[in-house]
Design an enzyme around this catalytic site. Structure first.
Site, short mmCIF file in Angstrom:
data_model
loop_
_atom_site.label_atom_id
_atom_site.label_comp_id
_atom_site.label_asym_id
_atom_site.label_seq_id
_atom_site.Cartn_x
_atom_site.Cartn_y
_atom_site.Cartn_z
N CYS A 2 0.83 -1.20 0.00
CA CYS A 2 0.00 0.00 0.00
C CYS A 2 0.86 1.24 0.00
O CYS A 2 2.09 1.19 0.05
CB CYS A 2 -0.90 0.04 1.24
SG CYS A 2 -1.87 -1.45 1.52
N ARG A 49 -4.69 0.80 -1.23
CA ARG A 49 -4.42 -0.63 -1.09
C ARG A 49 -4.13 -1.30 -2.43
O ARG A 49 -4.86 -1.12 -3.40
CB ARG A 49 -5.60 -1.34 -0.42
CG ARG A 49 -5.29 -2.81 -0.13
CD ARG A 49 -6.46 -3.55 0.47
NE ARG A 49 -6.07 -4.93 0.76
CZ ARG A 49 -6.92 -5.93 0.94
NH1 ARG A 49 -8.23 -5.71 0.86
NH2 ARG A 49 -6.49 -7.15 1.19
N LEU A 50 -3.04 -2.09 -2.44
CA LEU A 50 -2.78 -3.07 -3.49
C LEU A 50 -3.07 -4.42 -2.87
O LEU A 50 -2.33 -4.88 -1.99
CB LEU A 50 -1.32 -2.99 -3.96
CG LEU A 50 -0.89 -4.00 -5.01
CD1 LEU A 50 -1.65 -3.81 -6.32
CD2 LEU A 50 0.62 -3.90 -5.28
N ASN A 74 1.99 -0.40 5.11
CA ASN A 74 2.45 -0.71 3.76
C ASN A 74 3.45 -1.85 3.88
O ASN A 74 4.43 -1.74 4.61
CB ASN A 74 3.13 0.55 3.18
CG ASN A 74 3.96 0.26 1.94
OD1 ASN A 74 3.67 -0.68 1.20
ND2 ASN A 74 4.98 1.05 1.72
N GLU A 76 4.30 -6.35 3.92
CA GLU A 76 3.82 -7.71 4.19
C GLU A 76 4.43 -8.21 5.49
O GLU A 76 5.63 -8.02 5.74
CB GLU A 76 4.22 -8.68 3.06
CG GLU A 76 3.70 -8.30 1.68
CD GLU A 76 2.20 -8.46 1.53
OE1 GLU A 76 1.55 -8.97 2.46
OE2 GLU A 76 1.67 -8.06 0.46
N ASP A 99 -2.74 -10.16 7.02
CA ASP A 99 -1.49 -10.04 7.78
C ASP A 99 -1.37 -8.72 8.53
O ASP A 99 -0.43 -8.54 9.30
CB ASP A 99 -0.29 -10.20 6.84
CG ASP A 99 -0.24 -9.12 5.76
OD1 ASP A 99 -1.31 -8.74 5.24
OD2 ASP A 99 0.85 -8.67 5.41
N ILE A 295 15.04 -8.24 -18.78
CA ILE A 295 14.97 -7.15 -19.75
C ILE A 295 16.35 -6.92 -20.35
O ILE A 295 17.38 -7.06 -19.67
CB ILE A 295 14.45 -5.85 -19.09
CG1 ILE A 295 14.08 -4.81 -20.13
CG2 ILE A 295 15.43 -5.30 -18.07
CD1 ILE A 295 13.25 -3.65 -19.59
N GLY A 369 16.42 -10.73 -6.28
CA GLY A 369 17.67 -11.16 -5.66
C GLY A 369 18.36 -10.06 -4.88
O GLY A 369 19.53 -10.21 -4.50
#
Length: 624
Positions: A2, A49-50, A74, A76, A99, A295, A369
């Site tokens: 978020c 929110r996403l 915002n 996880e 969560d 890419i 990574g």
């Protein structure tokens, strides 16, 4: 994932939803799936929110049972299931399956110590309705951003500075306008403004692993709740075999935790060790082929890693997608500055932004990574610093003589141009180990800053602030790198570029338990002679083919030097414009020399020119 923002009016003025909406709308790209608001008199919280976990049920703000605690966040929380079970055993009851809600109950149970129990990436704003206190907290490694401004009447915070600027009390004042010139020297050295400073006067970044309490009397002292563990020194008796399996287990656990998602998930794949190992471990826990994305750019094959990525994807059975794009650095300049809110000299933001946009067309979450080089001494400059130490026996006059000879040779723009690399090494080798390391990493040298700055301010940056006393200087550079370059460059880039595309990026290497575990591995098992990331490579054997493990490191870059050299007109038009000259930040004659040297092929000045371009563009967008 978020974007969050909020405000407290110390003068008691009620917060309006209209004001919160104005701030929150600036964060739409961070959370296109919904918005939430909370107002308690003179305090207000908002979020975009996403939706990733518990899509129908975890709209924010989130509260505890009696709604005495409200929060927006915002990020996880990867251990949320364990937290729910623990808190449920203590009598707490939950309305959602997500969560975020456990954070409110965790604060209710443990107060300010609650942050220590979180495992994940986050920026949190929590309102204690009984005490009328606001608490802010940021994750340990600094993956999720949080900025704030305050004066005697107001405190304002947000995930991005552009949301702060939507509040009418927040001024737009350039930090580079200060007469002493220190901000300019810092930026030209690092390529960014080191936290807690920003490009704006009186706007600050909350540091990683830090909380801040704000009361009616104003902000209290920031409090650190975690610190980077010191890097274990070298141990001649240490055997790699004793460390391989525990490292594999920790990394596998970190990857598995980051696979929790209720939306499509994939991974960035460059073909290098770190991203390849992440994808290989993802495959272990997935019943379907992992979607991977890489890419490449037309113009210079020395920068192109897409063939390696395709090779790795074939070996791992990934569902691989390769994007090749044409040079468009100048076309993206304004867009990148708009998303970063600050001048930002790292041109690898260009491929990061483009691959994020293209990846978002197929998935909502991508593992990366990021962090592998910082944990396991992956950068060649760590080996170079070790070499400086061994070469210190040579007389000091030796190095200027060699540097003088190399100065006669022209520089190419290829990724691995030997003249450019040799000049940088020889110049740095005549310095102390920390100063030489910083000289390899910095954008403008101290000499060039003295030439270009129009003020009489400091000519360098205080890199020593990140160093700790150590009998092993090169080992100490690992932590210095993790306290500076990682949070203020790499993670800023990863967050802004991914969130600009409404894509969540997760970095297993930055799991704090893995970070603590890696710190305990003796340094000589990370940098072993000329072999960087030795212990990680040994842990990868049997998981990845040796050809992938042993391939020389290739940074995530673009042929910016070649792109700029094709047409220098836009560069001249911006940097030598009347607006730029009247700003008075630099000596135009020195900038013109840099442009001419780059255009002629005498020097590759793409890093310096890009730093100046983003600085001027930022002033035009945010200050003018």
């Amino acid at each position: 994932m978020c974007g969050i923002c909020g405000v407290i009016h110390f003068d008691g003025k009620p917060v309006s939803e209209e004001l919160l909406r104005a701030m929150n709308d600036r964060l739409l790209h961070r959370g296109p799936d919904g918005a939430g608001y909370f107002i308690d008199g003179n305090a207000g919280l908002a979020m975009r929110r996403l939706s990733i976990i518990d899509i129908p049920g975890s709209d924010q703000p989130l509260t505890n049972e009696d709604e005495s605690v409200a929060l927006v966040f915002n990020g996880e929380i990867y251990n949320y299931r364990e937290l729910r079970q623990h808190l449920g055993g203590r009598g707490h009851r939950f309305r959602t399956d997500g969560d975020g809600e456990p954070i409110a109950h965790l604060y209710e149970a443990y107060g300010d110590d609650c942050w220590k129990r979180l495992r994940g990436m986050y920026a949190i704003a929590l309102w204690d309705k009984r005490r009328k206190h606001l608490l802010l907290a940021r994750d340990r490694m600094g993956q999720k951003p949080l900025y704030y401004y305050h004066d005697r009447d107001v405190f304002v915070f947000a995930s991005e500075i552009k949301a702060l600027l939507a509040h009418p009390s927040v001024p737009r004042l350039s930090a580079f306008a200060a007469t002493e010139g220190s901000a300019l020297a810092q930026y030209l050295s690092y390529g960014y403004l080191p936290a807690p400073d920003t490009a704006f006067q009186n706007i600050f970044a909350l540091p990683p692993a830090t909380s801040l309490r704000v009361t009616s009397a104003g902000p209290r002292r920031e409090a650190r709740y975690w610190s980077l563990p010191p890097v274990a020194p070298s141990d001649a008796r240490a055997r790699a075999a004793d460390y391989i399996q525990p490292l594999r287990q920790k990394l596998d656990e970190a990857v598995k935790l980051r696979l929790m998602s209720d939306v499509p998930l994939g991974a960035f794949l460059s073909g290098g060790l770190d991203s390849s190992l992440i994808v290989a471990l993802m495959r272990r826990h997935s019943s379907a082929a992992v979607k991977t994305f890489s890419i490449g750019f037309e113009g210079d094959d020395s920068f192109d890693e897409t063939p390696y990525a395709a090779e790795v994807a074939k070996v791992l059975g990934a569902d691989h997608h390769t994007f090749r794009v044409r040079p468009e650095a100048m076309n993206l300049l304004a867009e990148l500055v708009r998303h970063h809110d600050q001048p930002f000299a790292d041109s690898s933001a260009i491929p990061t932004y483009l691959v994020s946009k293209l990846t978002r067309e197929q998935v909502t979450v991508a593992l990366t990574g990021d962090g592998g080089d910082e944990l396991f001494a992956g950068y060649e400059r760590f080996y170079a610093a070790a070499l400086f130490q061994r070469l210190s026996v040579l007389p000091k006059p030796f190095w200027p003589g060699i540097a003088g000879l190399l100065a006669l040779l022209p520089e190419g723009t290829a990724y691995d141009d030997k003249v450019k690399r040799a000049r940088r090494f020889v110049k740095a080798a005549g310095m102390s180990v920390p100063d030489g390391y910083f000289d390899l990493a910095r954008v403008f040298s101290a000499d060039l800053i003295r030439e270009i700055c129009a003020t009489d301010g400091p000519d360098s940056a205080d890199f020593s602030r990140y160093l700790e006393a150590s009998d092993e200087p090169v080992a100490g550079l690992l932590n210095a790198n993790m306290r500076s370059y990682l949070p203020d460059d790499l993670l800023i880039k990863a967050d802004r570029c991914s969130m600009a595309a409404s894509l969540e990026a997760r970095a297993p290497f930055l799991d704090h338990e893995l970070v603590e575990h890696a710190a305990r591995i003796p340094f000589n098992l990370k940098l072993k002679g000329v072999r960087t990331k030795f212990i990680l490579k040994e842990a990868a054997r049997g998981i990845l083919p040796d050809a992938i493990i042993n391939r020389r490191k290739h940074g995530f870059g673009i042929p910016l030097g070649a792109w700029l050299r094709r047409d220098m007109t836009p560069v001249r038009d911006i940097l030598l414009s009347r607006r730029a000259r009247e700003r008075g930040l630099w000596r135009s004659a020195v900038v013109e020399r840099l442009i001419n040297e780059h255009h002629s092929g005498r020097r590759d000045s793409n890093r310096q020119l890009w730093a100046l371009l983003t600085l001027e563009e930022w002033h035009r967008q945010f200050i003018d």
